[in-house]
Design a protein around this motif. Structure first.
Motif, PDB file in Angstrom:
ATOM      1  N   ALA A 153       0.831  -1.210   0.000  1.00 43.74           N
ATOM      2  CA  ALA A 153       0.000   0.000   0.000  1.00 43.74           C
ATOM      3  C   ALA A 153       0.862   1.256   0.000  1.00 43.74           C
ATOM      4  O   ALA A 153       0.569   2.228  -0.712  1.00 43.74           O
ATOM      5  CB  ALA A 153      -0.919  -0.004   1.219  1.00 43.74           C
ATOM      6  N   ILE A 154       1.938   1.236   0.777  1.00 47.61           N
ATOM      7  CA  ILE A 154       2.818   2.407   0.845  1.00 47.61           C
ATOM      8  C   ILE A 154       3.607   2.568  -0.448  1.00 47.61           C
ATOM      9  O   ILE A 154       3.818   3.688  -0.928  1.00 47.61           O
ATOM     10  CB  ILE A 154       3.750   2.291   2.065  1.00 47.61           C
ATOM     11  CG1 ILE A 154       2.904   2.355   3.344  1.00 47.61           C
ATOM     12  CG2 ILE A 154       4.788   3.410   2.070  1.00 47.61           C
ATOM     13  CD1 ILE A 154       3.654   2.003   4.601  1.00 47.61           C
ATOM     14  N   THR A 155       4.028   1.452  -1.037  1.00 49.90           N
ATOM     15  CA  THR A 155       4.720   1.524  -2.331  1.00 49.90           C
ATOM     16  C   THR A 155       3.796   2.093  -3.394  1.00 49.90           C
ATOM     17  O   THR A 155       4.220   2.874  -4.259  1.00 49.90           O
ATOM     18  CB  THR A 155       5.225   0.132  -2.762  1.00 49.90           C
ATOM     19  OG1 THR A 155       6.073  -0.407  -1.737  1.00 49.90           O
ATOM     20  CG2 THR A 155       6.017   0.214  -4.055  1.00 49.90           C
ATOM     21  N   LEU A 156       2.510   1.727  -3.340  1.00 52.04           N
ATOM     22  CA  LEU A 156       1.532   2.267  -4.285  1.00 52.04           C
ATOM     23  C   LEU A 156       1.407   3.773  -4.097  1.00 52.04           C
ATOM     24  O   LEU A 156       1.305   4.529  -5.077  1.00 52.04           O
ATOM     25  CB  LEU A 156       0.181   1.588  -4.091  1.00 52.04           C
ATOM     26  CG  LEU A 156      -0.945   2.023  -5.040  1.00 52.04           C
ATOM     27  CD1 LEU A 156      -0.586   1.705  -6.494  1.00 52.04           C
ATOM     28  CD2 LEU A 156      -2.265   1.345  -4.664  1.00 52.04           C
ATOM     29  N   GLN A 157       1.430   4.237  -2.858  1.00 50.61           N
ATOM     30  CA  GLN A 157       1.368   5.678  -2.596  1.00 50.61           C
ATOM     31  C   GLN A 157       2.617   6.391  -3.121  1.00 50.61           C
ATOM     32  O   GLN A 157       2.518   7.490  -3.683  1.00 50.61           O
ATOM     33  CB  GLN A 157       1.205   5.918  -1.094  1.00 50.61           C
ATOM     34  CG  GLN A 157      -0.142   5.473  -0.565  1.00 50.61           C
ATOM     35  CD  GLN A 157      -0.251   5.631   0.936  1.00 50.61           C
ATOM     36  OE1 GLN A 157       0.744   5.736   1.643  1.00 50.61           O
ATOM     37  NE2 GLN A 157      -1.483   5.654   1.446  1.00 50.61           N
ATOM     38  N   MET A 158       3.778   5.768  -2.946  1.00 52.23           N
ATOM     39  CA  MET A 158       5.015   6.346  -3.462  1.00 52.23           C
ATOM     40  C   MET A 158       4.957   6.446  -4.985  1.00 52.23           C
ATOM     41  O   MET A 158       5.365   7.453  -5.584  1.00 52.23           O
ATOM     42  CB  MET A 158       6.217   5.502  -3.018  1.00 52.23           C
ATOM     43  CG  MET A 158       6.461   5.517  -1.511  1.00 52.23           C
ATOM     44  SD  MET A 158       7.644   4.253  -0.953  1.00 52.23           S
ATOM     45  CE  MET A 158       9.179   4.925  -1.588  1.00 52.23           C
ATOM     46  N   ALA A 159       4.437   5.390  -5.613  1.00 51.55           N
ATOM     47  CA  ALA A 159       4.320   5.376  -7.068  1.00 51.55           C
ATOM     48  C   ALA A 159       3.305   6.416  -7.546  1.00 51.55           C
ATOM     49  O   ALA A 159       3.502   7.070  -8.575  1.00 51.55           O
ATOM     50  CB  ALA A 159       3.919   3.981  -7.547  1.00 51.55           C
ATOM     51  N   ALA A 160       2.204   6.567  -6.782  1.00 52.00           N
ATOM     52  CA  ALA A 160       1.176   7.554  -7.151  1.00 52.00           C
ATOM     53  C   ALA A 160       1.734   8.966  -7.076  1.00 52.00           C
ATOM     54  O   ALA A 160       1.433   9.812  -7.928  1.00 52.00           O
ATOM     55  CB  ALA A 160      -0.036   7.411  -6.232  1.00 52.00           C
ATOM     56  N   GLU A 161       2.533   9.256  -6.068  1.00 58.62           N
ATOM     57  CA  GLU A 161       3.140  10.583  -5.958  1.00 58.62           C
ATOM     58  C   GLU A 161       4.034  10.873  -7.157  1.00 58.62           C
ATOM     59  O   GLU A 161       4.043  11.987  -7.680  1.00 58.62           O
ATOM     60  CB  GLU A 161       3.959  10.674  -4.666  1.00 58.62           C
ATOM     61  CG  GLU A 161       4.541  12.060  -4.429  1.00 58.62           C
ATOM     62  CD  GLU A 161       5.414  12.106  -3.188  1.00 58.62           C
ATOM     63  OE1 GLU A 161       5.058  12.831  -2.235  1.00 58.62           O
ATOM     64  OE2 GLU A 161       6.455  11.412  -3.174  1.00 58.62           O
ATOM     65  N   LYS A 162       4.768   9.854  -7.596  1.00 56.35           N
ATOM     66  CA  LYS A 162       5.630  10.030  -8.771  1.00 56.35           C
ATOM     67  C   LYS A 162       4.805  10.243 -10.031  1.00 56.35           C
ATOM     68  O   LYS A 162       5.161  11.032 -10.900  1.00 56.35           O
ATOM     69  CB  LYS A 162       6.545   8.816  -8.955  1.00 56.35           C
ATOM     70  CG  LYS A 162       7.709   8.751  -7.982  1.00 56.35           C
ATOM     71  CD  LYS A 162       8.684   7.652  -8.383  1.00 56.35           C
ATOM     72  CE  LYS A 162       9.945   7.719  -7.533  1.00 56.35           C
ATOM     73  NZ  LYS A 162      10.973   6.747  -7.979  1.00 56.35           N
ATOM     74  N   ALA A 163       3.683   9.531 -10.110  1.00 55.89           N
ATOM     75  CA  ALA A 163       2.864   9.583 -11.326  1.00 55.89           C
ATOM     76  C   ALA A 163       1.996  10.824 -11.402  1.00 55.89           C
ATOM     77  O   ALA A 163       1.820  11.413 -12.479  1.00 55.89           O
ATOM     78  CB  ALA A 163       1.990   8.330 -11.415  1.00 55.89           C
ATOM     79  N   PHE A 164       1.441  11.252 -10.264  1.00 53.43           N
ATOM     80  CA  PHE A 164       0.454  12.339 -10.276  1.00 53.43           C
ATOM     81  C   PHE A 164       0.947  13.649  -9.658  1.00 53.43           C
ATOM     82  O   PHE A 164       0.291  14.673  -9.805  1.00 53.43           O
ATOM     83  CB  PHE A 164      -0.810  11.887  -9.543  1.00 53.43           C
ATOM     84  CG  PHE A 164      -1.465  10.671 -10.141  1.00 53.43           C
ATOM     85  CD1 PHE A 164      -2.140  10.736 -11.350  1.00 53.43           C
ATOM     86  CD2 PHE A 164      -1.395   9.440  -9.495  1.00 53.43           C
ATOM     87  CE1 PHE A 164      -2.739   9.611 -11.904  1.00 53.43           C
ATOM     88  CE2 PHE A 164      -1.984   8.305 -10.036  1.00 53.43           C
ATOM     89  CZ  PHE A 164      -2.662   8.390 -11.249  1.00 53.43           C
ATOM     90  N   GLY A 165       2.083  13.582  -8.949  1.00 55.24           N
ATOM     91  CA  GLY A 165       2.620  14.805  -8.372  1.00 55.24           C
ATOM     92  C   GLY A 165       2.484  14.875  -6.858  1.00 55.24           C
ATOM     93  O   GLY A 165       1.783  14.072  -6.224  1.00 55.24           O
ATOM     94  N   SER A 166       3.127  15.867  -6.286  1.00 60.24           N
ATOM     95  CA  SER A 166       3.140  16.056  -4.843  1.00 60.24           C
ATOM     96  C   SER A 166       1.727  16.229  -4.292  1.00 60.24           C
ATOM     97  O   SER A 166       0.895  16.921  -4.878  1.00 60.24           O
ATOM     98  CB  SER A 166       3.978  17.295  -4.494  1.00 60.24           C
ATOM     99  OG  SER A 166       3.978  17.532  -3.110  1.00 60.24           O
TER     100      SER A 166
END
Length: 337
Positions: A153-166
Motif C-alpha cells: 500500500a505504501i509503495t503504491l502511494q510512493m508510485a502515485a506521488e511520482k505519477a500524479f505529483g506532490s
C-alpha cells in the motif's frame, strides 16, 4: 579453619550458581513468533520445521523452550498481538514495522531484529486497458495485504506521488481492498471478481504472470530506484533487554536458516513446496530463488526511502536519523541503508 574456608567458598560458589540459575530462569520459556504468507518467509518456515530456535536455546543453556508459531494475513494485526504480549517476534513488510517503530520509540521501543530479504513487489492486473497508474478507474479494484499500512500500500502511494505529483499519494487508495496474498491472487485470476489487480509478492506475483493476459503495471524496485528490503523481523526493546540469551539464540537460528537457503536453493525450493503445499513446480520455485533480484539477506536495503516518505506525508510522526535508529545494535556492522 580449613573446613570453614571450604564452607565459605562453597557458600560463595553456591550463591553464584543460584544467581546464574535465577538469571536463566528469569528469561521467558515460551516464545511466540509470527509470519505471513509467501516464499519471502522461507527463513522462518525453515526455523519452524527444523526447530532451530529450540536447539539454539538449549545450546545456550536455556533448557527446553516452547515456540509457538502463528500466521497472519497482514502486519497491522500482527502488531496488535506484539503489543499485547502474545508475540515476542513479529515479521512483515517495512510499512507496518516502521509504523510501530515510530509509535513505540519512546516507550517499549520496537526495533527491527534483522532484515529477512530483498525482493521486488509487483502490481499485476488482468485488465488489458491498464498500462500505467493513470489508467485505473472506479471499475478497478486492487487487492493488497492491508489497505494504507502494508508495504504494498505504501509503495503504491510512493508510485502515485511520482505519477500524479506532490500531494497525490493517496489518489489510488480508494481502489484498494485488503486481501491475503492467496485470496487476492485467487480473486484476480478467477476473472469473475471485482478485484482485477493485485499488488503482491513472490511467489504469487510470478504465478499470476504465468497466466495469459496478466501483466505488470508497477515494479517496486523502479519506485525505490533499486533493491529494497521487503520483510524484516521485529521485537520490543523491553523483551530484548529482559531476555538477552533468548534473543541471541533467535539470531543464531535465524542466521542459520538464511545460510541453509543460500547454500542449497534446490533443497530450499523442495522444502517450500512441501511445507506450503504449493502447486508450483520445484523448478519454478528454484528459478525464483536464483533470480538475482531476489536475495535472502539480513542487510537492510533502502529502508530509509520508506521511512522518509512515511514521515514526509505524515504517516508517522518520527523520522529516523539513519537506518540504525530502527534496528537493534546487532545489525550495526552491516552496510545497511
Amino acid at each position: 579453619m580449613k573446613f570453614r574456608t571450604f564452607s565459605l567458598r562453597a557458600l560463595i560458589g553456591s550463591c553464584f550458581l543460584m544467581g546464574a540459575i535465577a538469571n536463566v530462569s528469569a528469561e521467558v520459556n515460551k516464545i511466540g513468533i509470527a509470519q505471513q504468507y509467501g516464499i519471502s518467509y522461507l527463513p522462518l518456515m525453515i526455523m519452524e520445521e527444523n526447530k532451530l530456535l529450540e536447539k539454539a536455546a538449549k545450546e545456550a543453556g536455556l533448557g527446553d523452550i516452547t515456540v509457538q508459531w502463528a500466521k497472519f494475513a497482514g502486519g497491522n494485526v500482527m502488531n496488535d498481538a506484539l503489543l499485547s504480549g502474545d508475540l515476542q517476534f513479529a515479521s512483515g513488510g517495512l510499512g507496518p514495522f516502521i509504523t510501530l517503530w515510530a509509535k513505540t520509540k519512546d516507550n517499549i521501543g520496537v526495533r527491527a531484529v534483522a532484515a529477512m530479504n530483498s525482493m521486488p513487489l509487483l502490481l499485476n492486473t488482468r485488465n488489458p486497458d491498464i498500462k500505467t497508474l493513470q489508467d485505473f478507474t472506479e471499475k478497478d479494484k486492487i487487492a493488497l495485504p492491508a489497505v494504507k499500512v502494508s508495504i504494498q500500500a505504501i509503495t503504491l502511494q510512493m508510485a502515485a506521488e511520482k505519477a500524479f505529483g506532490s500531494g497525490q499519494e493517496n489518489r489510488l487508495d480508494k481502489f484498494t481492498v485488503t486481501q491475503s496474498h492467496p485470496d487476492g491472487m485467487a480473486a484476480m485470476l478467477s476473472g469473475s471478481s471485482e478485484i482485477n489487480s493485485h499488488f503482491t509478492s513472490p511467489p504469487f506475483q510470478y504465478t499470476e504472470l504465468d497466466r495469459p493476459g496478466i501483466h505488470t503495471v508497477v515494479n517496486s524496485y523502479e519506485v525505490t530506484g533499486g533493491p529494497h528490503t521487503f520483510n524484516v523481523v521485529w521485537a520490543s526493546k523491553k523483551f530484548v533487554d529482559a531476555n538477552p540469551k533468548t534473543y541471541a539464540a533467535f539470531l543464531k537460528a535465524f542466521d542459520s536458516s538464511i545460510a541453509m537457503i543460500n547454500k542449497d536453493k534446490k533443497a530450499a525450493a523442495e522444502f517450500y513446496i512441501r511445507a506450503s503445499k504449493s502447486k508450483e513446480s520445484v523448478e519454478s520455485i528454484e528459478k525464483m530463488l536464483n533470480d538475482p533480484n531476489i536475495e535472502f539477506t539480513t542487510t537492510p536495503k533502502n529502508t530509509m526511502k520508506y521511512a522518509d516518505f512515511m514521515y514526509r506525508i505524515g504517516m508517522v510522526k518520527v523520522k529516523p536519523a539513519s537506518w540504525k535508529d530502527m534496528f537493534f545494535p546487532n545489525m550495526y556492522n552491516l552496510p545497511g541503508s
